[in-house]
Design a protein around this motif. Structure first.
Motif, PDB file in Angstrom:
ATOM      1  N   ASP A 216       0.853  -1.190   0.000  1.00 35.25           N
ATOM      2  CA  ASP A 216       0.000   0.000   0.000  1.00 35.25           C
ATOM      3  C   ASP A 216       0.889   1.240   0.000  1.00 35.25           C
ATOM      4  OD1 ASP A 216      -1.723   2.189   0.750  1.00 35.25           O
ATOM      5  OD2 ASP A 216      -3.157   0.709   1.496  1.00 35.25           O
ATOM      6  N   ALA A 217       0.573   2.179  -0.890  1.00 33.76           N
ATOM      7  CA  ALA A 217       1.389   3.394  -1.002  1.00 33.76           C
ATOM      8  C   ALA A 217       1.391   4.207   0.289  1.00 33.76           C
ATOM      9  CB  ALA A 217       0.865   4.258  -2.158  1.00 33.76           C
ATOM     10  N   GLN A 245       8.292   3.636  -4.355  1.00 27.07           N
ATOM     11  CA  GLN A 245       7.382   4.444  -3.543  1.00 27.07           C
ATOM     12  C   GLN A 245       8.016   5.805  -3.291  1.00 27.07           C
ATOM     13  OE1 GLN A 245       5.412   3.014  -0.165  1.00 27.07           O
ATOM     14  NE2 GLN A 245       4.686   1.145  -1.102  1.00 27.07           N
ATOM     15  N   ARG A 403      -1.097   2.913  -7.821  1.00 25.12           N
ATOM     16  CA  ARG A 403      -0.159   3.808  -7.134  1.00 25.12           C
ATOM     17  C   ARG A 403       0.541   4.770  -8.088  1.00 25.12           C
ATOM     18  NH1 ARG A 403       3.996  -0.142  -4.998  1.00 25.12           N
ATOM     19  NH2 ARG A 403       3.764  -0.714  -7.187  1.00 25.12           N
TER      20      ARG A 403
END
Length: 414
Positions: A216-217, A245, A403
């Protein structure tokens, strides 16, 4: 030579064999690249390299798997030849009676790739082919979340879950189960299964790559790293994840992971690519271009990340170098998505937006999940004042990777 480096070399050699035998060409190539980059002179005076956890002594189940693989070796060899020829349905037919983990993986992976190929063909033709769902960008995400996918993919997932429930799935079959979950939009399940897979066998780089897409970002990458087994593969994964990220790291964590990798793999193109991508994510375009130039000198025939380099040259408005890059990529392989992306960027810089769109569309014909082409095509449609087409392209990009901040930014701009 240092004992730990010798052990890593042996594990990488085994990884090349294991991944190659299962048709995981990308993972096998990555392991072979690191094997060739391993320092030939690891003196005992160097600090110890964090080990990658050794597999436990073979259990009764693993011994049973080994016997099954040995009994089915000849049939698996035939199936692998058919797999290399991309005759995926023949692979599945050849191995339909086999029960060893290698045969099971090759059969189910062939079925998965056959399904992917049919889905790609139906997407290009706009017609449904053999129960493969063709959906628009608007409802594809809703259908994946609801689990409304084609029956072939569901059958693959169900068979793998049955094997897992019977404790008859090795690390590679768990990786394939995670692929099925991911294709169905079940990202949480995919992530849980991948953590088990890399915990059992750390040298399948494709599993680490898929795990990175399941992060998850909004979650700090290092929090995920705390639950991983210690070893240099963990450092490779975390360095890659921190690059992807953007903004999740101040640079200290990334530098620490890269130092471990450079200690073990001082000549690795993978580590140099990480540095290039880090400069790119920080918008240090001149430094990124210089690092890519080092990579090109080391391997002038590589097309990997040439699309990123073309983005950098586009931002720098270096038409001469971008044109040279486009010619080089076209001479090496005109039918690679990266080549089409590079040429598309070249035409975009020349303000020939229709030609640029044509090349991005060609890239998507070669790989319908090629994220860069969807995003860049959206940018071109914005330049052409075609807002509806731009929105559609950006939504496709978000479907591929939710993302991708560039696609979300494009949607916001439209």
């Amino acid at each position: 030579m240092d004992v730990e480096a010798t052990r890593v070399r042996d594990q990488l050699r085994q990884a090349v064999d294991e991944c190659s035998a299962r048709g995981l060409a990308f993972a096998a190539k990555w392991a072979a690249e690191q094997l060739c980059s391993l320092s030939a002179d690891d003196s005992p005076t160097k600090p110890p390299i964090p080990p990658t956890t050794d597999p436990a002594p073979a259990s009764d189940k693993q011994q049973l798997w080994a016997r099954r693989d040995a009994d089915e070796r000849d049939r698996v060899s035939l199936a692998k030849c058919l797999f290399d020829l991309r005759e995926f349905d023949r692979v599945a037919f050849t191995l339909q009676e086999c029960v060893g983990p290698r045969a099971l993986f090759l059969r189910l992976y062939a079925q998965y790739l056959s399904r992917e190929r049919r889905a790609g063909e139906s997407a290009l033709s706009g017609k449904d082919t053999d129960n493969v769902a063709v959906v628009s960008a608007d409802d594809s995400e809703r259908r994946r979340v609801a689990g409304e996918a084609d029956r072939a993919l569901l059958a693959i997932r169900d068979e793998l879950e049955t094997l897992d429930g019977a404790q008859d799935a090795d690390a590679f079959l768990l990786y394939l189960l995670a692929m099925a979950h991911d294709a169905l939009g079940q990202r949480a399940q995919a992530r849980a299964v991948l953590l088990r897979s890399v915990g059992q066998y750390a040298y399948n780089w494709s599993a680490w790559q898929l795990l990175e897409t399941c992060v998850d970002a909004r979650e700090p990458v290092e929090r995920l790293g705390a639950g991983l087994a210690h070893g240099w593969m963990r450092h490779a994964f975390l360095a890659q994840a921190l690059v992807e990220q953007m903004g999740s790291d101040t640079g200290h964590g990334f530098a620490a992971h890269v130092r471990v990798l450079e200690q073990l793999l001082p000549n690795s193109p993978f580590v140099l690519r990480l540095r290039a991508l880090r400069h790119y994510s920080l918008r240090e375009f001149d430094e990124a271009a210089q690092t890519f130039a080092q990579l090109q000198r080391r391997d002038p025939y590589a097309l990997e990340l040439s699309d990123i380099l073309s983005n950098i040259l586009y931002v720098l408005e270096d038409r001469a170098r971008l044109g040279e890059l486009a010619r080089r990529c076209a001479a090496l392989d005109r039918f690679r998505p990266e080549t089409c992306c590079v040429i598309g960027n070249y035409y975009s810089l020349r303000r020939e937006h229709e030609k640029a769109v044509g090349y991005f569309q060609r890239a998507l014909q070669l790989d319908r999940r090629y994220l860069a082409a969807w995003t860049l095509m959206g940018h071109e449609f914005i330049e052409m004042k075609n807002t509806s087409a731009a929105v559609d392209a950006y939504r496709h990009a978000v479907d591929v990777d939710e993302r991708d901040y560039r696609a979300w930014y494009g949607l916001g701009q439209t």
